[in-house]
Design an enzyme around this catalytic site. Structure first.
Site, short mmCIF file in Angstrom:
data_model
loop_
_atom_site.label_atom_id
_atom_site.label_comp_id
_atom_site.label_asym_id
_atom_site.label_seq_id
_atom_site.Cartn_x
_atom_site.Cartn_y
_atom_site.Cartn_z
N ARG A 40 0.94 -1.35 0.02
CA ARG A 40 -0.03 0.11 0.02
C ARG A 40 0.87 1.34 -0.17
O ARG A 40 0.41 2.31 0.30
CB ARG A 40 -1.09 0.02 1.08
CG ARG A 40 -2.37 -0.91 0.70
CD ARG A 40 -3.28 -1.11 1.84
NE ARG A 40 -2.57 -2.39 2.53
CZ ARG A 40 -2.97 -3.53 1.96
NH1 ARG A 40 -3.81 -3.67 0.94
NH2 ARG A 40 -2.78 -4.54 2.52
N HIS A 54 6.98 -7.52 -7.32
CA HIS A 54 5.75 -6.94 -7.74
C HIS A 54 5.95 -5.57 -7.04
O HIS A 54 6.24 -5.60 -5.86
CB HIS A 54 4.51 -7.96 -7.06
CG HIS A 54 3.14 -7.65 -7.74
ND1 HIS A 54 2.69 -6.18 -7.54
CD2 HIS A 54 2.23 -8.40 -8.22
CE1 HIS A 54 1.43 -6.26 -8.25
NE2 HIS A 54 1.46 -7.47 -8.61
N TYR A 82 0.62 -1.63 -5.02
CA TYR A 82 -0.53 -1.24 -5.52
C TYR A 82 -0.95 0.22 -5.77
O TYR A 82 -1.64 0.76 -6.41
CB TYR A 82 -1.79 -2.00 -4.74
CG TYR A 82 -1.64 -3.47 -5.02
CD1 TYR A 82 -1.43 -4.25 -6.10
CD2 TYR A 82 -2.11 -4.10 -3.78
CE1 TYR A 82 -1.48 -5.83 -6.04
CE2 TYR A 82 -1.96 -5.52 -3.89
CZ TYR A 82 -1.68 -6.28 -4.90
OH TYR A 82 -1.71 -7.36 -4.98
N HIS A 107 1.34 -3.37 -12.25
CA HIS A 107 0.34 -3.19 -13.04
C HIS A 107 0.30 -1.90 -13.69
O HIS A 107 0.74 -1.00 -13.35
CB HIS A 107 -0.94 -3.08 -12.14
CG HIS A 107 -1.31 -4.15 -11.24
ND1 HIS A 107 -2.09 -4.48 -10.11
CD2 HIS A 107 -0.64 -5.42 -11.20
CE1 HIS A 107 -2.30 -5.37 -9.45
NE2 HIS A 107 -1.15 -6.07 -10.15
N GLU A 159 1.78 -6.49 -16.23
CA GLU A 159 0.69 -7.48 -16.25
C GLU A 159 -0.42 -7.60 -16.79
O GLU A 159 -1.07 -6.30 -16.88
CB GLU A 159 0.38 -7.61 -14.62
CG GLU A 159 -0.33 -8.70 -14.16
CD GLU A 159 -0.28 -8.78 -12.46
OE1 GLU A 159 0.48 -8.33 -11.87
OE2 GLU A 159 -1.32 -9.78 -12.25
N ASP A 194 -1.15 -13.33 -16.37
CA ASP A 194 -1.95 -13.71 -15.08
C ASP A 194 -3.28 -14.44 -15.45
O ASP A 194 -4.04 -13.80 -16.27
CB ASP A 194 -2.43 -12.43 -14.21
CG ASP A 194 -3.11 -12.77 -13.09
OD1 ASP A 194 -3.96 -13.64 -12.92
OD2 ASP A 194 -2.40 -12.28 -11.83
N HIS A 248 -6.51 -12.97 -14.37
CA HIS A 248 -6.81 -11.73 -14.99
C HIS A 248 -7.28 -12.03 -16.59
O HIS A 248 -8.32 -11.24 -17.14
CB HIS A 248 -5.59 -10.72 -15.07
CG HIS A 248 -5.26 -10.61 -13.68
ND1 HIS A 248 -4.24 -9.55 -13.33
CD2 HIS A 248 -5.86 -10.66 -12.72
CE1 HIS A 248 -4.31 -9.53 -12.07
NE2 HIS A 248 -5.20 -10.24 -11.41
N HIS A 271 1.39 -15.57 -13.84
CA HIS A 271 0.58 -15.57 -12.51
C HIS A 271 -0.31 -16.70 -12.40
O HIS A 271 -1.25 -16.61 -13.35
CB HIS A 271 0.17 -14.25 -12.08
CG HIS A 271 0.95 -13.38 -11.62
ND1 HIS A 271 0.83 -12.16 -11.73
CD2 HIS A 271 2.45 -13.50 -11.10
CE1 HIS A 271 1.74 -11.34 -10.94
NE2 HIS A 271 2.61 -12.35 -11.05
N ASP A 287 -11.35 -9.62 -11.16
CA ASP A 287 -10.25 -9.77 -10.45
C ASP A 287 -10.52 -10.37 -9.01
O ASP A 287 -10.05 -9.81 -7.93
CB ASP A 287 -9.40 -8.59 -10.59
CG ASP A 287 -8.08 -8.89 -9.97
OD1 ASP A 287 -7.47 -10.05 -9.57
OD2 ASP A 287 -7.38 -7.75 -10.02
N HIS A 320 -9.34 -13.75 -7.21
CA HIS A 320 -8.57 -14.94 -7.32
C HIS A 320 -9.08 -15.96 -6.53
O HIS A 320 -9.89 -15.79 -5.42
CB HIS A 320 -6.93 -14.89 -6.74
CG HIS A 320 -6.29 -13.87 -7.48
ND1 HIS A 320 -4.83 -13.73 -7.48
CD2 HIS A 320 -6.65 -12.65 -8.40
CE1 HIS A 320 -4.49 -12.47 -8.39
NE2 HIS A 320 -5.51 -11.89 -8.84
N GLU A 329 -0.69 -16.78 -6.71
CA GLU A 329 -1.33 -15.74 -5.78
C GLU A 329 -2.52 -16.01 -5.44
O GLU A 329 -3.77 -15.24 -5.55
CB GLU A 329 -1.48 -14.22 -6.73
CG GLU A 329 0.08 -13.94 -7.51
CD GLU A 329 -0.17 -12.88 -8.51
OE1 GLU A 329 -0.94 -12.82 -9.36
OE2 GLU A 329 0.42 -11.70 -8.28
ZN ZN Z 1 -5.44 -9.98 -9.40
FE FE Z 2 -1.22 -11.04 -10.74
FE FE Z 3 -0.46 -8.22 -9.76
#
Ligand code: ZN
Ligand code: FE
Ligand code: FE
Length: 278
Positions: free
Chosen positions: A37, A67, A70, A107, A142, A176, A179, A211, A224, A226, A256
């Site tokens: 975050r 990664h 976010y 992302h 991604e 992914d 995704h 992913h 989205d 998972h 993930e």
């Molecule tokens: Zn995701």
């Molecule tokens: Fe992912």
């Molecule tokens: Fe991701």
């Protein structure tokens, strides 16, 4: 060799992550380069780096797939957020060089109402500002589910970003499974067709990592969420075919899925069983 691992907490450092992944049965892993975050990154501990590099060699670890946090949005509408995001990615690129030759997945961004064209232009501009000619890290865009105003909901959008980046030899794509499925690519009934489409639009040489996730939602839902392997709408058989597809051979596969350590160990063991002959 098949490379499988999961997303680990980076709080105890690289060497601890290597040991942890070994314990779970994996031979690659993912981690956030800083608090997901946002916020400041921990200082690099050279001793920890050296310890990990020795471990990596001894255990023949696959390429890592770091990664980005976010909070990074290279195409934010607010200039201060964009600036902060470019500083963050530039700093992460420098930090990644302590572990040379690995992947840094991010992302692409959310255009927050500015439109996809503007978003794509801003992302490319940010990458042109941040990429270094001498970096050994490959940045991975991604593939996104397309929730909200996410860029990267189609292979075409990723291609457009790549085309506008000068040093695009430093760019690849992370595929992914949750995704792409949520984005509307039917990897259950036509995996060959989806990968042929990826090849036609982007080129399979750009596909560097996977992913591997199941999805709680149906194809094209743009949600989205998972799910554990085999417990979602993609299902075990289709995910098994992804791990065995020749176009994806040798790539790092990162879980993930919503799991605790025991769950990850089980999924890693399951994938290793599928791919035992790889
Ligand atoms: Zn995701
Ligand atoms: Fe992912
Ligand atoms: Fe991701």
């Amino acid at each position: 060799m098949f490379y499988i691992g999961n997303h680990l907490s980076a709080s105890k450092g690289y060497a601890a992550m290597g040991k942890q992944e070994e314990k779970l049965g994996g031979n690659t892993f993912a981690f956030f380069t800083r608090n997901p975050r946002g916020g400041k990154a921990k200082a690099i501990d050279q001793k920890d780096v050296d310890k990990y590099l020795a471990f990596e060699e001894e255990y023949q670890m696959g390429t890592l797939v770091a990664h980005a946090p976010y909070t990074m949005n290279l195409c934010a509408a607010k200039e201060d957020i964009r600036k902060f995001s470019i500083e963050m990615i530039a700093d992460d690129i420098k930090r990644m060089e302590y572990l040379p030759g690995n992947y840094y997945n991010f992302h692409p961004g959310s255009h927050v109402g500015q439109g996809a064209e503007t978003g794509i232009a801003l992302i490319a501009e940010a990458l042109n500002a941040a990429l270094l000619p001498e970096q050994s890290t490959t940045l991975l865009l991604e593939t996104m589910a397309g929730k909200g105003s996410e860029i990267g909901r189609s292979f075409e959008e990723l291609r457009e970003i790549i085309d506008r980046v000068t040093r695009n030899e430093k760019l690849g794509v992370c595929f992914d499974t949750c995704h792409v499925w949520d984005a509307g690519y039917d990897i259950v009934n036509d995996l060959d067709g989806v990968l042929a489409e990826f090849d036609r639009v982007i080129g399979l040489d750009r596909l560097k990592a996977v992913h591997i996730n199941d999805s709680m939602n149906v194809c094209g839902s743009h949600k989205d969420r998972h799910q554990k392997l085999g417990q979602g709408e993609i299902g075990q058989e289709a995910l098994r075919r992804v791990t065995l597809h020749p176009a994806l051979a040798g790539k790092p596969f990162i879980l993930e899925t919503p799991n605790d350590d025991a769950g990850y160990a089980r999924e890693i063991a399951m994938v290793k069983e599928w791919t035992a002959n790889c």
